[in-house]
Design a protein around this motif. Structure first.
Motif, PDB file in Angstrom:
ATOM      1  N   MET A   1      37.245  55.218  32.349  1.00  0.00           N
ATOM      2  CA  MET A   1      37.677  54.709  32.900  1.00  0.00           C
ATOM      3  C   MET A   1      39.076  54.848  33.774  1.00  0.00           C
ATOM      4  SD  MET A   1      38.035  50.636  31.117  1.00  0.00           S
ATOM      5  CE  MET A   1      37.266  51.024  30.053  1.00  0.00           C
ATOM      6  N   SER A   2      39.259  54.408  34.772  1.00  0.00           N
ATOM      7  CA  SER A   2      40.735  54.983  35.699  1.00  0.00           C
ATOM      8  C   SER A   2      41.048  53.689  36.310  1.00  0.00           C
ATOM      9  CB  SER A   2      39.701  55.565  37.120  1.00  0.00           C
ATOM     10  OG  SER A   2      39.103  54.967  37.722  1.00  0.00           O
ATOM     11  N   PHE A   3      42.276  53.538  36.623  1.00  0.00           N
ATOM     12  CA  PHE A   3      42.979  52.447  36.910  1.00  0.00           C
ATOM     13  C   PHE A   3      43.749  52.919  38.449  1.00  0.00           C
ATOM     14  CE2 PHE A   3      43.420  53.354  32.582  1.00  0.00           C
ATOM     15  CZ  PHE A   3      42.906  52.140  31.579  1.00  0.00           C
ATOM     16  N   VAL A   4      43.736  52.044  39.112  1.00  0.00           N
ATOM     17  CA  VAL A   4      44.071  51.933  40.777  1.00  0.00           C
ATOM     18  C   VAL A   4      45.633  51.243  40.644  1.00  0.00           C
ATOM     19  CG1 VAL A   4      42.106  52.588  41.598  1.00  0.00           C
ATOM     20  CG2 VAL A   4      42.452  50.135  42.014  1.00  0.00           C
ATOM     21  N   VAL A   5      46.610  51.429  41.690  1.00  0.00           N
ATOM     22  CA  VAL A   5      47.482  50.768  41.750  1.00  0.00           C
ATOM     23  C   VAL A   5      47.083  49.333  42.975  1.00  0.00           C
ATOM     24  CG1 VAL A   5      49.775  50.411  42.320  1.00  0.00           C
ATOM     25  CG2 VAL A   5      48.717  51.882  40.393  1.00  0.00           C
ATOM     26  N   ASP A  29      44.860  57.877  33.097  1.00  0.00           N
ATOM     27  CA  ASP A  29      46.247  57.312  31.875  1.00  0.00           C
ATOM     28  C   ASP A  29      46.672  55.805  32.681  1.00  0.00           C
ATOM     29  OD1 ASP A  29      45.743  60.073  30.674  1.00  0.00           O
ATOM     30  OD2 ASP A  29      47.460  60.611  31.704  1.00  0.00           O
ATOM     31  N   TYR A  30      46.871  54.881  32.106  1.00  0.00           N
ATOM     32  CA  TYR A  30      47.782  54.144  32.208  1.00  0.00           C
ATOM     33  C   TYR A  30      49.104  53.832  32.147  1.00  0.00           C
ATOM     34  CZ  TYR A  30      48.434  48.672  31.575  1.00  0.00           C
ATOM     35  OH  TYR A  30      49.751  47.442  32.136  1.00  0.00           O
ATOM     36  N   GLU A  31      49.650  54.974  31.615  1.00  0.00           N
ATOM     37  CA  GLU A  31      50.774  55.179  32.006  1.00  0.00           C
ATOM     38  C   GLU A  31      51.319  55.704  32.606  1.00  0.00           C
ATOM     39  OE1 GLU A  31      49.024  56.186  29.262  1.00  0.00           O
ATOM     40  OE2 GLU A  31      49.648  54.727  27.515  1.00  0.00           O
ATOM     41  N   ILE A  32      50.316  56.042  33.729  1.00  0.00           N
ATOM     42  CA  ILE A  32      50.714  57.096  35.175  1.00  0.00           C
ATOM     43  C   ILE A  32      50.748  56.119  36.109  1.00  0.00           C
ATOM     44  CG2 ILE A  32      50.637  58.593  36.937  1.00  0.00           C
ATOM     45  CD1 ILE A  32      49.873  60.667  34.367  1.00  0.00           C
ATOM     46  N   VAL A  47      39.550  50.278  36.488  1.00  0.00           N
ATOM     47  CA  VAL A  47      37.532  50.687  36.999  1.00  0.00           C
ATOM     48  C   VAL A  47      37.247  50.094  36.616  1.00  0.00           C
ATOM     49  CG1 VAL A  47      37.006  51.280  39.129  1.00  0.00           C
ATOM     50  CG2 VAL A  47      39.520  50.889  39.719  1.00  0.00           C
ATOM     51  N   ILE A  48      36.136  50.324  36.678  1.00  0.00           N
ATOM     52  CA  ILE A  48      34.770  50.423  35.987  1.00  0.00           C
ATOM     53  C   ILE A  48      34.008  51.610  36.378  1.00  0.00           C
ATOM     54  CG2 ILE A  48      32.639  49.750  33.981  1.00  0.00           C
ATOM     55  CD1 ILE A  48      33.976  47.056  33.469  1.00  0.00           C
ATOM     56  N   ASP A  49      34.203  53.501  36.165  1.00  0.00           N
ATOM     57  CA  ASP A  49      33.456  53.597  36.467  1.00  0.00           C
ATOM     58  C   ASP A  49      31.640  53.511  36.667  1.00  0.00           C
ATOM     59  OD1 ASP A  49      35.407  54.913  37.130  1.00  0.00           O
ATOM     60  OD2 ASP A  49      35.844  56.245  35.904  1.00  0.00           O
TER      61      ASP A  49
END
Length: 78
Positions: A1-5, A29-32, A47-49
């Protein structure tokens, strides 16, 4: 799983706004991602890869068709 801003648009690696999720900078990482969102005033979007998505296939049964008559066969009287 990944995250975007996301602020008003998605941020890329240089901090520029992009309208598409495909061009956004993905953080693992969610923290970053949360730290970047705190600096720019945005929010973190998960984001669901493709590799995380489970593909569920269902069996689709074909519909039974009625036997159709040839063209104008219904008009003939035998």
């Amino acid at each position: 799983m990944s995250f975007v801003v996301k602020k008003m648009c998605y941020l890329d690696g240089r901090g520029d706004g992009k309208p598409s999720l495909a061009h956004a900078k993905h953080h693992e990482d969610y923290e970053i991602a949360d730290a970047v969102a705190a600096v720019c005033g945005g929010r973190v979007v998960e984001v669901i890869d493709q590799k995380d998505r489970k593909v569920v296939r269902t069996k689709i049964e074909p519909k039974k068709k009625k036997a159709s008559k040839a063209n104008q066969a219904w008009m003939r009287k035998d």
